[in-house]
Motif scaffolding. Structure first.
Motif, PDB file in Angstrom:
ATOM      1  N   SER A   1       0.816  -1.204   0.000  1.00  0.00           N
ATOM      2  CA  SER A   1       0.000   0.000   0.000  1.00  0.00           C
ATOM      3  C   SER A   1       0.847   1.250   0.000  1.00  0.00           C
ATOM      4  O   SER A   1       0.417   2.308  -0.426  1.00  0.00           O
ATOM      5  CB  SER A   1      -0.937  -0.002   1.218  1.00  0.00           C
ATOM      6  OG  SER A   1      -0.188  -0.029   2.420  1.00  0.00           O
TER       7      SER A   1
ATOM      8  N   PRO B   1      -6.662  -7.474   0.257  1.00  0.00           N
ATOM      9  CA  PRO B   1      -7.562  -6.522  -0.403  1.00  0.00           C
ATOM     10  C   PRO B   1      -8.151  -6.977  -1.729  1.00  0.00           C
ATOM     11  O   PRO B   1      -9.321  -6.726  -1.997  1.00  0.00           O
ATOM     12  CB  PRO B   1      -6.671  -5.281  -0.579  1.00  0.00           C
ATOM     13  CG  PRO B   1      -5.739  -5.355   0.575  1.00  0.00           C
ATOM     14  CD  PRO B   1      -5.417  -6.816   0.730  1.00  0.00           C
TER      15      PRO B   1
ATOM     16  N   GLU C   1     -11.058  -9.296  -1.096  1.00  0.00           N
ATOM     17  CA  GLU C   1     -12.220  -8.577  -0.573  1.00  0.00           C
ATOM     18  C   GLU C   1     -12.909  -7.794  -1.693  1.00  0.00           C
ATOM     19  O   GLU C   1     -14.142  -7.765  -1.786  1.00  0.00           O
ATOM     20  CB  GLU C   1     -11.808  -7.634   0.550  1.00  0.00           C
ATOM     21  CG  GLU C   1     -12.979  -6.918   1.204  1.00  0.00           C
ATOM     22  CD  GLU C   1     -12.587  -6.051   2.374  1.00  0.00           C
ATOM     23  OE1 GLU C   1     -13.479  -5.346   2.905  1.00  0.00           O
ATOM     24  OE2 GLU C   1     -11.402  -6.047   2.760  1.00  0.00           O
TER      25      GLU C   1
ATOM     26  N   HIS D   1     -16.876  -8.235  -3.103  1.00  0.00           N
ATOM     27  CA  HIS D   1     -17.854  -7.147  -3.238  1.00  0.00           C
ATOM     28  C   HIS D   1     -18.330  -6.999  -4.682  1.00  0.00           C
ATOM     29  O   HIS D   1     -19.508  -6.657  -4.917  1.00  0.00           O
ATOM     30  CB  HIS D   1     -17.254  -5.835  -2.738  1.00  0.00           C
ATOM     31  CG  HIS D   1     -17.228  -5.716  -1.243  1.00  0.00           C
ATOM     32  ND1 HIS D   1     -18.383  -5.557  -0.499  1.00  0.00           N
ATOM     33  CD2 HIS D   1     -16.203  -5.757  -0.354  1.00  0.00           C
ATOM     34  CE1 HIS D   1     -18.066  -5.486   0.788  1.00  0.00           C
ATOM     35  NE2 HIS D   1     -16.757  -5.608   0.899  1.00  0.00           N
TER      36      HIS D   1
ATOM     37  N   VAL E   1      -7.774   0.223  -4.615  1.00  0.00           N
ATOM     38  CA  VAL E   1      -7.887  -0.256  -3.237  1.00  0.00           C
ATOM     39  C   VAL E   1      -6.568  -0.089  -2.503  1.00  0.00           C
ATOM     40  O   VAL E   1      -6.525   0.381  -1.355  1.00  0.00           O
ATOM     41  CB  VAL E   1      -8.339  -1.732  -3.207  1.00  0.00           C
ATOM     42  CG1 VAL E   1      -8.330  -2.269  -1.780  1.00  0.00           C
ATOM     43  CG2 VAL E   1      -9.737  -1.867  -3.811  1.00  0.00           C
TER      44      VAL E   1
ATOM     45  N   GLY F   1      -5.901   3.194  -1.073  1.00  0.00           N
ATOM     46  CA  GLY F   1      -6.748   3.645   0.026  1.00  0.00           C
ATOM     47  C   GLY F   1      -8.232   3.596  -0.229  1.00  0.00           C
ATOM     48  O   GLY F   1      -9.028   3.946   0.658  1.00  0.00           O
ATOM     49  N   GLY F   2      -8.651   3.161  -1.410  1.00  0.00           N
ATOM     50  CA  GLY F   2     -10.075   3.087  -1.700  1.00  0.00           C
ATOM     51  C   GLY F   2     -10.757   1.970  -0.930  1.00  0.00           C
ATOM     52  O   GLY F   2     -10.171   0.913  -0.696  1.00  0.00           O
ATOM     53  N   ASP F   3     -11.985   2.202  -0.524  1.00  0.00           N
ATOM     54  CA  ASP F   3     -12.759   1.174   0.163  1.00  0.00           C
ATOM     55  C   ASP F   3     -13.178   0.111  -0.853  1.00  0.00           C
ATOM     56  O   ASP F   3     -13.756   0.446  -1.895  1.00  0.00           O
ATOM     57  CB  ASP F   3     -14.003   1.802   0.798  1.00  0.00           C
ATOM     58  CG  ASP F   3     -14.926   0.758   1.379  1.00  0.00           C
ATOM     59  OD1 ASP F   3     -14.536   0.109   2.360  1.00  0.00           O
ATOM     60  OD2 ASP F   3     -16.049   0.585   0.838  1.00  0.00           O
ATOM     61  N   PRO F   4     -12.882  -1.171  -0.604  1.00  0.00           N
ATOM     62  CA  PRO F   4     -13.198  -2.211  -1.586  1.00  0.00           C
ATOM     63  C   PRO F   4     -14.661  -2.230  -2.001  1.00  0.00           C
ATOM     64  O   PRO F   4     -14.968  -2.424  -3.184  1.00  0.00           O
ATOM     65  CB  PRO F   4     -12.816  -3.512  -0.861  1.00  0.00           C
ATOM     66  CG  PRO F   4     -11.760  -3.094   0.100  1.00  0.00           C
ATOM     67  CD  PRO F   4     -12.167  -1.721   0.558  1.00  0.00           C
ATOM     68  N   SER F   5     -15.566  -1.997  -1.056  1.00  0.00           N
ATOM     69  CA  SER F   5     -16.993  -1.990  -1.375  1.00  0.00           C
ATOM     70  C   SER F   5     -17.343  -0.839  -2.310  1.00  0.00           C
ATOM     71  O   SER F   5     -18.106  -1.008  -3.271  1.00  0.00           O
ATOM     72  CB  SER F   5     -17.816  -1.890  -0.089  1.00  0.00           C
ATOM     73  OG  SER F   5     -19.191  -1.802  -0.379  1.00  0.00           O
ATOM     74  N   THR F   6     -16.780   0.321  -2.057  1.00  0.00           N
ATOM     75  CA  THR F   6     -17.055   1.493  -2.888  1.00  0.00           C
ATOM     76  C   THR F   6     -16.442   1.344  -4.278  1.00  0.00           C
ATOM     77  O   THR F   6     -17.079   1.665  -5.295  1.00  0.00           O
ATOM     78  CB  THR F   6     -16.506   2.764  -2.218  1.00  0.00           C
ATOM     79  OG1 THR F   6     -17.105   2.915  -0.922  1.00  0.00           O
ATOM     80  CG2 THR F   6     -16.802   3.999  -3.050  1.00  0.00           C
TER      81      THR F   6
END
Length: 320
Positions: free
Chosen positions: A18, A61, A64, A68, A296, A299-304
């Motif tokens: 990351s 990540p 995940e 999603h 991701v 820093g992006g949210d995996p769901s978003t």
């Protein structure tokens, strides 16, 4: 290799990633994207009712994110779907799948086949999938269509090296490998698909093998700064795109195919679930997955990230 290692190890890899935007290293380069997904699901006469499913994921990540992606498409197709992310390593989430704690999990075709049927010899996307269908069925599991996307081992070089030696395939390395250093995790030196296969299948013998920490950041940095001239890097590592690296094609399949494929507990799978997953897989190639993984890792949210991609590809609405 990562797809067979423990997820605990993978977490460490992705944590270091990351900071620099790389994933790690595991079995087939982008060229495999030319083999598309199959045209029909593996199980006939699936229940027409949408049903419900909990889709799990391994503890890194990318896994995940994939959970999603498939869950979001299934929800849009009327399925009651939720995500149980970061379960752990393969032994943990496969145990959860078999005991019904979860109903599905996104997997990597070659690694999953190796787990369910150790010692198999299938290598290409089509052969791996054909064996996986039957092997899964015999264990009360079901796989739907696989995606062209793969997170697989590659032999990767810089653009400068590729241009200098006119490299497009691993075999092209044969006349020049004795001048080059290969960087990879230590097991690559002795694993049957590693250095031994490079020599036996392609006649490629490197000047030196440089053992590196199995971290995407360490390996791609060593390649870019000239510590090594070629490296074992996973095909979805964001560094490939960010730094214009070149993953060499593997036409002889020394690295087993690692196509993304959702696997279900057999009595959970319904036709709306299969249709939704197939729709995602049909649009998911390696370049696309690498881009999403980069979001991701940054820093992006995996769901978003998953939700936005589904909307952009008209997969966030009912298919029928």
């Amino acid at each position: 290799m990562r797809r067979i290692l423990s997820a605990g190890f993978a977490i460490g890899v992705l944590a270091s990633v990351s900071a620099c935007g790389a994933t790690g290293s595991s079995s087939q380069p982008d060229s495999a994207d030319t083999s598309g997904a199959p045209t029909s699901t593996t199980i006939k006469a699936l229940p027409a009712k949408a049903g419900s499913v909990t889709i799990g994921s391994a503890a890194f990540p990318e896994a995940e994110l994939l959970a999603h992606l498939y869950a979001g498409a299934m929800k849009a197709n009327g399925v009651k779907a939720d995500v149980h992310a970061n379960i752990g390593e393969r032994t943990a989430y496969m145990a959860a799948l078999k005991d019904g704690s979860i109903g599905a999990v996104p997997e990597y075709s070659g690694a999953l086949l190796n787990y369910l049927s150790p010692g198999n010899t299938a290598r290409s996307s089509e052969d791996v999938y054909a064996e996986l269908q039957q092997t899964a069925r015999n264990q009360n599991l079901a796989v739907v269509n696989y995606a062209p996307a793969q997170d697989a081992d590659t032999i990767t070089v810089t653009r400068k090296t590729a241009d200098k030696y006119h490299l497009t395939t691993i075999g092209d390395l044969k006349p020049v490998a004795n001048r080059l250093r290969l960087g990879a995790p230590a097991p690559m030196r002795t694993e049957s698909y590693g250095v031994p296969a490079l020599k036996k299948v392609y006649g490629v013998v490197f000047k030196q093998f440089v053992s590196l920490s199995p971290s995407g950041t360490v390996i791609q940095t060593a390649l870019r700064n000239g510590t090594v001239d070629a490296a074992n890097i996973f095909s979805t590592d964001p560094a490939i795109s960010r730094f214009d690296l070149v993953s060499l094609k593997d036409p002889q399949h020394i690295f087993a195919a690692q196509n993304i494929v959702p696997v279900f507990k057999q009595d959970v799978l319904t036709q709306p679930m299969a249709d939704a997953c197939d729709a995602v897989s049909a649009k998911l190639d390696t370049d696309t997955l690498r881009t999403l993984v980069a979001e991701v890792v940054d820093g992006g949210d995996p769901s978003t990230v998953a939700s936005n991609w589904l909307k952009q590809n008209d997969l966030a609405k009912t298919l029928n």
